[in-house]
Scaffold this motif. Sequence first.
Motif, PDB file in Angstrom:
ATOM      1  N   THR A  38       0.828  -1.199   0.000  1.00 41.34           N
ATOM      2  CA  THR A  38       0.000   0.000   0.000  1.00 41.34           C
ATOM      3  C   THR A  38       0.865   1.253   0.000  1.00 41.34           C
ATOM      4  O   THR A  38       1.903   1.298   0.665  1.00 41.34           O
ATOM      5  CB  THR A  38      -0.922   0.026   1.248  1.00 41.34           C
ATOM      6  N   ILE A  39       0.437   2.243  -0.769  1.00 42.67           N
ATOM      7  CA  ILE A  39       0.964   3.604  -0.624  1.00 42.67           C
ATOM      8  C   ILE A  39      -0.131   4.411   0.046  1.00 42.67           C
ATOM      9  O   ILE A  39      -1.219   4.588  -0.511  1.00 42.67           O
ATOM     10  CB  ILE A  39       1.335   4.231  -1.976  1.00 42.67           C
ATOM     11  N   PHE A  40       0.140   4.869   1.259  1.00 40.42           N
ATOM     12  CA  PHE A  40      -0.870   5.582   2.013  1.00 40.42           C
ATOM     13  C   PHE A  40      -0.786   7.086   1.729  1.00 40.42           C
ATOM     14  O   PHE A  40       0.300   7.636   1.586  1.00 40.42           O
ATOM     15  CB  PHE A  40      -0.678   5.318   3.512  1.00 40.42           C
ATOM     16  N   ASN A  41      -1.942   7.720   1.612  1.00 38.37           N
ATOM     17  CA  ASN A  41      -2.072   9.162   1.417  1.00 38.37           C
ATOM     18  C   ASN A  41      -1.416   9.675   0.128  1.00 38.37           C
ATOM     19  O   ASN A  41      -0.716  10.682   0.151  1.00 38.37           O
ATOM     20  CB  ASN A  41      -1.502   9.930   2.618  1.00 38.37           C
ATOM     21  N   PRO A  42      -1.666   9.050  -1.021  1.00 42.81           N
ATOM     22  CA  PRO A  42      -1.106   9.593  -2.263  1.00 42.81           C
ATOM     23  C   PRO A  42      -1.596  10.998  -2.566  1.00 42.81           C
ATOM     24  O   PRO A  42      -0.856  11.800  -3.154  1.00 42.81           O
ATOM     25  CB  PRO A  42      -1.564   8.594  -3.329  1.00 42.81           C
ATOM     26  N   CYS A  43      -2.824  11.327  -2.169  1.00 48.03           N
ATOM     27  CA  CYS A  43      -3.348  12.671  -2.435  1.00 48.03           C
ATOM     28  C   CYS A  43      -2.564  13.749  -1.695  1.00 48.03           C
ATOM     29  O   CYS A  43      -2.540  14.910  -2.116  1.00 48.03           O
ATOM     30  CB  CYS A  43      -4.828  12.747  -2.059  1.00 48.03           C
ATOM     31  N   ARG A  68      -5.390   5.998  -0.633  1.00 47.04           N
ATOM     32  CA  ARG A  68      -4.338   4.981  -0.684  1.00 47.04           C
ATOM     33  C   ARG A  68      -4.281   4.338  -2.061  1.00 47.04           C
ATOM     34  O   ARG A  68      -5.243   4.412  -2.839  1.00 47.04           O
ATOM     35  CB  ARG A  68      -4.533   3.916   0.387  1.00 47.04           C
ATOM     36  N   ILE A  69      -3.165   3.719  -2.345  1.00 47.20           N
ATOM     37  CA  ILE A  69      -3.011   2.886  -3.541  1.00 47.20           C
ATOM     38  C   ILE A  69      -2.726   1.479  -3.040  1.00 47.20           C
ATOM     39  O   ILE A  69      -1.740   1.249  -2.327  1.00 47.20           O
ATOM     40  CB  ILE A  69      -1.858   3.373  -4.429  1.00 47.20           C
ATOM     41  N   ASN A  70      -3.594   0.536  -3.378  1.00 50.56           N
ATOM     42  CA  ASN A  70      -3.366  -0.856  -3.007  1.00 50.56           C
ATOM     43  C   ASN A  70      -2.709  -1.579  -4.170  1.00 50.56           C
ATOM     44  O   ASN A  70      -3.172  -1.500  -5.310  1.00 50.56           O
ATOM     45  CB  ASN A  70      -4.673  -1.548  -2.617  1.00 50.56           C
ATOM     46  N   ASN A  71      -1.657  -2.291  -3.857  1.00 48.77           N
ATOM     47  CA  ASN A  71      -0.823  -2.925  -4.873  1.00 48.77           C
ATOM     48  C   ASN A  71      -0.700  -4.418  -4.568  1.00 48.77           C
ATOM     49  O   ASN A  71      -0.329  -4.806  -3.465  1.00 48.77           O
ATOM     50  CB  ASN A  71       0.568  -2.272  -4.849  1.00 48.77           C
ATOM     51  N   LYS A  72      -1.052  -5.246  -5.543  1.00 50.22           N
ATOM     52  CA  LYS A  72      -0.854  -6.691  -5.391  1.00 50.22           C
ATOM     53  C   LYS A  72       0.078  -7.167  -6.496  1.00 50.22           C
ATOM     54  O   LYS A  72      -0.346  -7.364  -7.645  1.00 50.22           O
ATOM     55  CB  LYS A  72      -2.187  -7.443  -5.477  1.00 50.22           C
ATOM     56  N   ARG A 102      -2.089  -6.370  -9.722  1.00 49.65           N
ATOM     57  CA  ARG A 102      -3.370  -5.659  -9.552  1.00 49.65           C
ATOM     58  C   ARG A 102      -3.100  -4.402  -8.748  1.00 49.65           C
ATOM     59  O   ARG A 102      -2.506  -4.445  -7.673  1.00 49.65           O
ATOM     60  CB  ARG A 102      -4.394  -6.525  -8.817  1.00 49.65           C
ATOM     61  N   GLN A 103      -3.525  -3.275  -9.277  1.00 45.34           N
ATOM     62  CA  GLN A 103      -3.270  -2.002  -8.622  1.00 45.34           C
ATOM     63  C   GLN A 103      -4.510  -1.130  -8.729  1.00 45.34           C
ATOM     64  O   GLN A 103      -5.060  -0.944  -9.818  1.00 45.34           O
ATOM     65  CB  GLN A 103      -2.073  -1.318  -9.276  1.00 45.34           C
ATOM     66  N   VAL A 104      -4.957  -0.599  -7.588  1.00 47.19           N
ATOM     67  CA  VAL A 104      -6.114   0.290  -7.560  1.00 47.19           C
ATOM     68  C   VAL A 104      -5.780   1.489  -6.677  1.00 47.19           C
ATOM     69  O   VAL A 104      -5.027   1.374  -5.703  1.00 47.19           O
ATOM     70  CB  VAL A 104      -7.388  -0.412  -7.041  1.00 47.19           C
TER      71      VAL A 104
END
Length: 267
Positions: free
Chosen positions: A90-95, A128-132, A255-257
């Motif tokens: 996860t990348i937290f707080n991209p905004c 956040r950006i969730n990355n698998k 998978r990335q959202v």
Amino acid sequence: MTDDMYPSRIGGREQIIPRKDPVIYADPATTHGPLNDGQLSFYRENGYLIFPEFMPQLVAPLRAETESLRHKLAGREELVCEPHDNSLRTIFNPCGFSGAYDRFFRHPQVLPIVHQLLGSEVYRMQSRINNKPAFHGRSFAWHSDFETWHVEDGMPRMRALTAWIMLNENHQHNGPLYVIPGSHHLYISCSGKTAEDNYKSSLREQKLGVPRAETMREILQGRDIHAITGKPGTLVIHECNLLHGSPDNISGDPRQVAMCVYNSVHN
């Protein structure tokens, strides 16, 4: 708190409590917005909406921005790794670090949908950006976002939602989001107690606020599990109390959202 309508993690047994809040807050007689009656009815009943290939032109810029954030935030706690290795989860707080993500989640094609569902002005609670990664992306257990936000962040009522965009194809094998349509009408009061700074471990692997197997069996009686799949650029909105989770990514495709939580200014 004795007046808490949605108690959870108070050390007692787990129980299922009926929802006490509306699902859609805007008055359809006086509020106009981009969603039609069919979409509003589907969201009210099922707790989510899918807009296939909603903004595909933004996928490439946002994916490039994601790679930039990996380097920009190296060594910071906003980069969260998988529970059993150091691959990115996860990348937290991209905004908070990216103008591109901040602009997307303020986009005039996105915000009117949010306003119509929540019936008020909103603020961005988190992003956040969730990355698998291929073959290594791990699961997210069944949970209600609202249960966590209520217990750990003090969100009082169910007047929030998450909007998210698929940055690559989400298919049956790369760990797509699973939802239980209609489960947002019920609230699971979970057992256990929340440790201080629980978020530091729960972002890697959530254990508290995860319903027990016997509770999930009861929830799934007469309800199905639906996998949310789609092409890059697909927008999804899900209600804050909808039960959801996702399996491991067992495919060769990542998978990335990217997602943003909107909360009503009245909440």
